[in-house]
Design a protein around this motif. Sequence first.
Motif, mmCIF file in Angstrom:
data_model
loop_
_atom_site.group_PDB
_atom_site.id
_atom_site.type_symbol
_atom_site.label_atom_id
_atom_site.label_comp_id
_atom_site.label_asym_id
_atom_site.label_seq_id
_atom_site.Cartn_x
_atom_site.Cartn_y
_atom_site.Cartn_z
ATOM 1 N N PHE A 337 0.825 -1.212 0.000
ATOM 2 C CA PHE A 337 0.000 0.000 0.000
ATOM 3 C C PHE A 337 0.854 1.255 0.000
ATOM 4 C CE2 PHE A 337 -1.985 3.369 2.509
ATOM 5 C CZ PHE A 337 -3.148 3.597 1.795
ATOM 6 N N GLU A 338 1.984 1.179 0.699
ATOM 7 C CA GLU A 338 2.839 2.360 0.802
ATOM 8 C C GLU A 338 3.494 2.701 -0.539
ATOM 9 O OE1 GLU A 338 1.628 1.141 4.529
ATOM 10 O OE2 GLU A 338 2.752 -0.080 3.092
ATOM 11 N N LYS A 339 3.624 1.734 -1.437
ATOM 12 C CA LYS A 339 4.239 1.998 -2.739
ATOM 13 C C LYS A 339 3.215 2.385 -3.804
ATOM 14 C CE LYS A 339 8.258 -1.002 -2.111
ATOM 15 N NZ LYS A 339 9.018 -2.181 -2.637
ATOM 16 N N LYS A 340 2.076 1.655 -3.879
ATOM 17 C CA LYS A 340 1.058 1.965 -4.881
ATOM 18 C C LYS A 340 -0.300 1.574 -4.340
ATOM 19 C CE LYS A 340 0.158 1.629 -9.862
ATOM 20 N NZ LYS A 340 0.243 3.100 -10.011
ATOM 21 N N LYS A 341 -1.250 2.475 -4.491
ATOM 22 C CA LYS A 341 -2.560 2.276 -3.881
ATOM 23 C C LYS A 341 -3.636 1.855 -4.887
ATOM 24 C CE LYS A 341 -1.639 5.704 -0.266
ATOM 25 N NZ LYS A 341 -0.231 5.892 -0.690
ATOM 26 N N VAL A 342 -3.469 2.187 -6.182
ATOM 27 C CA VAL A 342 -4.499 1.912 -7.177
ATOM 28 C C VAL A 342 -3.830 1.356 -8.431
ATOM 29 C CG1 VAL A 342 -6.364 2.847 -8.594
ATOM 30 C CG2 VAL A 342 -5.999 3.731 -6.290
ATOM 31 N N TYR A 343 -4.446 0.300 -9.007
ATOM 32 C CA TYR A 343 -3.974 -0.288 -10.266
ATOM 33 C C TYR A 343 -5.132 -0.282 -11.261
ATOM 34 C CZ TYR A 343 0.035 -2.068 -7.634
ATOM 35 O OH TYR A 343 1.157 -2.189 -6.864
ATOM 36 N N THR A 344 -4.800 -0.071 -12.545
ATOM 37 C CA THR A 344 -5.796 -0.088 -13.616
ATOM 38 C C THR A 344 -5.387 -1.133 -14.642
ATOM 39 O OG1 THR A 344 -6.258 2.260 -13.285
ATOM 40 C CG2 THR A 344 -6.980 1.278 -15.360
ATOM 41 N N LEU A 345 -6.339 -2.049 -14.951
ATOM 42 C CA LEU A 345 -6.068 -3.140 -15.877
ATOM 43 C C LEU A 345 -7.043 -3.091 -17.042
ATOM 44 C CD1 LEU A 345 -5.797 -6.061 -13.279
ATOM 45 C CD2 LEU A 345 -3.943 -4.664 -14.137
ATOM 46 N N LYS A 346 -6.613 -3.606 -18.187
ATOM 47 C CA LYS A 346 -7.495 -3.797 -19.326
ATOM 48 C C LYS A 346 -7.630 -5.294 -19.552
ATOM 49 C CE LYS A 346 -8.207 -2.671 -24.205
ATOM 50 N NZ LYS A 346 -7.631 -2.027 -25.405
ATOM 51 N N VAL A 347 -8.845 -5.798 -19.381
ATOM 52 C CA VAL A 347 -9.117 -7.232 -19.478
ATOM 53 C C VAL A 347 -9.900 -7.485 -20.757
ATOM 54 C CG1 VAL A 347 -10.162 -9.230 -18.365
ATOM 55 C CG2 VAL A 347 -9.108 -7.442 -16.976
ATOM 56 N N GLU A 348 -9.499 -8.520 -21.496
ATOM 57 C CA GLU A 348 -10.137 -8.861 -22.773
ATOM 58 C C GLU A 348 -10.781 -10.236 -22.674
ATOM 59 O OE1 GLU A 348 -8.427 -7.931 -26.941
ATOM 60 O OE2 GLU A 348 -7.932 -10.047 -26.557
ATOM 61 N N ALA A 349 -11.990 -10.353 -23.247
ATOM 62 C CA ALA A 349 -12.718 -11.628 -23.329
ATOM 63 C C ALA A 349 -12.869 -11.994 -24.794
ATOM 64 C CB ALA A 349 -14.084 -11.521 -22.661
ATOM 65 N N SER A 350 -12.522 -13.239 -25.134
ATOM 66 C CA SER A 350 -12.583 -13.664 -26.536
ATOM 67 C C SER A 350 -13.065 -15.099 -26.627
ATOM 68 C CB SER A 350 -11.210 -13.533 -27.199
ATOM 69 O OG SER A 350 -10.262 -14.343 -26.525
ATOM 70 N N ASN A 351 -13.593 -15.466 -27.827
ATOM 71 C CA ASN A 351 -14.026 -16.840 -28.083
ATOM 72 C C ASN A 351 -12.863 -17.641 -28.646
ATOM 73 O OD1 ASN A 351 -17.227 -15.687 -29.123
ATOM 74 N ND2 ASN A 351 -16.787 -16.808 -27.274
ATOM 75 N N PRO A 352 -12.562 -18.795 -28.047
ATOM 76 C CA PRO A 352 -11.475 -19.613 -28.602
ATOM 77 C C PRO A 352 -11.879 -20.342 -29.893
ATOM 78 C CG PRO A 352 -12.427 -20.701 -26.697
ATOM 79 C CD PRO A 352 -13.081 -19.363 -26.795
#
Length: 790
Positions: A337-352
């Motif tokens: 927490f002291e180093k980074k408090k918030v993360y933002t991710l981009k998640v992808e959903a696909s058909n195999p």
Amino acid sequence: MRTYRYFLLLFWVGQPYPTLSTPLSKRTSGFPAKKRALELSGNSKNELNRSKRSWMWNQFFLLEEYTGSDYQYVGKLHSDQDRGDGSLKYILSGDGAGDLFIINENTGDIQATKRLDREEKPIYILRAQAINRRTGRPVEPESEFIIKIHDINDNEPIFTKEVYTATVPEMSDVGTFVVQVTATDADDPTYGNSAKVVYSILQGQPYFSVESETGIIKTALLNMDRENREQYQVVIQAKDMGGQMGGLSGTTTVNITLTDVNDNPPRFPQSTYQFKTPESSPPGTPIGRIKASDADVGENAEIEYSITDGEGLDMFDVITDQETQEGIITVKKLLDFEKKKVYTLKVEASNPHVEPRFLYLGPFKDSATVRIVVEDVDEPPVFSKLAYILQIREDAQINTTIGSVTAQDPDAARNPVKYSVDRHTDMDRIFNIDSGNGSIFTSKLLDRETLLWHNITVIATEINNPKQSSRVPLYIKVLDVNDNAPEFAEFYETFVCEKAKADQLIQTLHAVDKDDPYSGHQFSFSLAPEAASGSNFTIQDNKDNTAGILTRKNGYNRHEMSTYLLPVVISDNDYPVQSSTGTVTVRVCACDHHGNMQSCHAEALIHPTGLSTGALVAILLCIVILLVTVVLFAALRRQRKKEPLIISKEDIRDNIVSYNDEGGGEEDTQAFDIGTLRNPEAIEDNKLRRDIVPEALFLPRRTPTARDNTDVRDFINQRLKENDTDPTAPPYDSLATYAYEGTGSVADSLSSLESVTTDADQDYDYLSDWGPRFKKLADMYGGVDSDKDS
């Protein structure tokens, strides 16, 4: 409307006169019969000429399913021999004769008695014959004819299945085969159109169509979407007579299901997700779940999730739940927490599994943004190292500082930390720690030779929150100091032959040292100064931590000097120098010409480390003392006077057995004469107890003597009470009393000791014949000695 046709079969014999045909019934209509002439032999006995006769016949036809109330007329049999006088009899045989078909034996008329069904039997084969009633002989040869049942359209088409089930992929092209249905008609396919079936669709348009002749169902509409409608029910009709008016029909139901194809990409229901997780979550901890929806089913709806971009690309991971097709966000690395408090991710959903022909609809994938908030937690102190290694000399004084450990609270509050030693890892409390700064110091003296490494654990605890603590291992190595003198590796006792020569090696010496110097051991050997001058032996230092003992003269005399004690000084080469003196015992022995020892003084040495002379002398002395003791004991036993088993009849003793200490056993007893109890007045008032001597000579306190007629039991209870109150009387473990029989008994005493009925001298020699168990009694009372001799 059904039409019934009737056919007439005429039989006659060819004669010069014209033939008359029998009129038909009013309800039938016939057609001219085809004539066929047959020449048959005559029946007259007087005439030998063959008479020409003819049977006129044809195939009969009947319509099935006759519904009239009377029997259905089939035809007529007639012979030209029939004069109409009833002399002939017509007989019918074959399929159904007499049951289904009957004949008038006088007129030859044939009728059907039941409704006929062509589907059950289309042809009946019968045989006709005319016989003379009087003679019973046939007047015409037997003739065969056929009755054929004409078909009418009385059976509707029937499908092979009541309900058909079929599938077809969604989005199929027009005309795609779905299923084929089949209907059968039991009517005659060779007669008319009764069995000619035509298919048509009654329900299911405009989605499907059916081929009229084959019954093949096909798709009729383009782009049928399963997601809009999945189930269809189609009704197919089969009609005979080629589908014309008046034909019979049957129907069947076809349930058609559209199967799924991957024509829908996954879609997230929302564009942004947000989750929270504490910074203490270990790797692998699930944070939250996301799910993209897919209108397809089965493997076409399977989804794979992946993190394609974002700040936490290396801090988080996403896995797919195969059961629910959800994406599970998990922790990949430890968070802070002291180093980074918030993360933002981009998640992808696909058909195999992608359907190539639908790629024109666009990419079969979707993406969403995931925001992860790290929550602060109170973490335990963190040491600056995973483990500490310290060193200290073994001669360090108490309270010597070895080193220090450092731990800090990783939280933003930076709570102060105190240190302590886990005493389970330092049971002897050899080390201690400053609770404030983490300095490690000694609390006892160290010894490297006792323990080289000390493995302890240091605990760091937050002062404001004692529940938050952490541990770190501390390894302390004790450094060596030269505080141990070298010494012999073993006890040396050797020998020298009397005929030894000068400078002869008689023993090699080895030394050991508990210390472990960095440069290795370097020992030196020499004779002690007090023995260096005038010694008969010399020490030769081999400079390899060994030394040899050499003879200094030729020849030794064991009678003059049997043993030499050589003090040898062993020194190390470390600082400070440590030395010790060890003694080597050298015995002078007689040897053979090969130098092998034969004898040293009165004993022979088998090995240089054998028993010493003093030990052998002590062993011999003990053996001599033991033999003398046994001889004296045997002599005293033989000289002892033997006492008789029974002195007199009146001296029979029932004993009171006492134990004068706890657990004394049978040998620790003393017998008392029962006569004291018989004559209480004979007791001496000042007589002390015989079983033990009291520590202090206090005069016992006595009560008045019981009278002559006092009962023995009262007397015993009275004496018991006296001893309970007497401070000089020792305690008794038990008082064993044997029953008192009293005097004047008619049976006298029942004791086995009174079995002797005479006062005469007894001969106890027979005891020797009773075996080893009575050997002791035989020794005491047997033989020539007896009481009378004494």
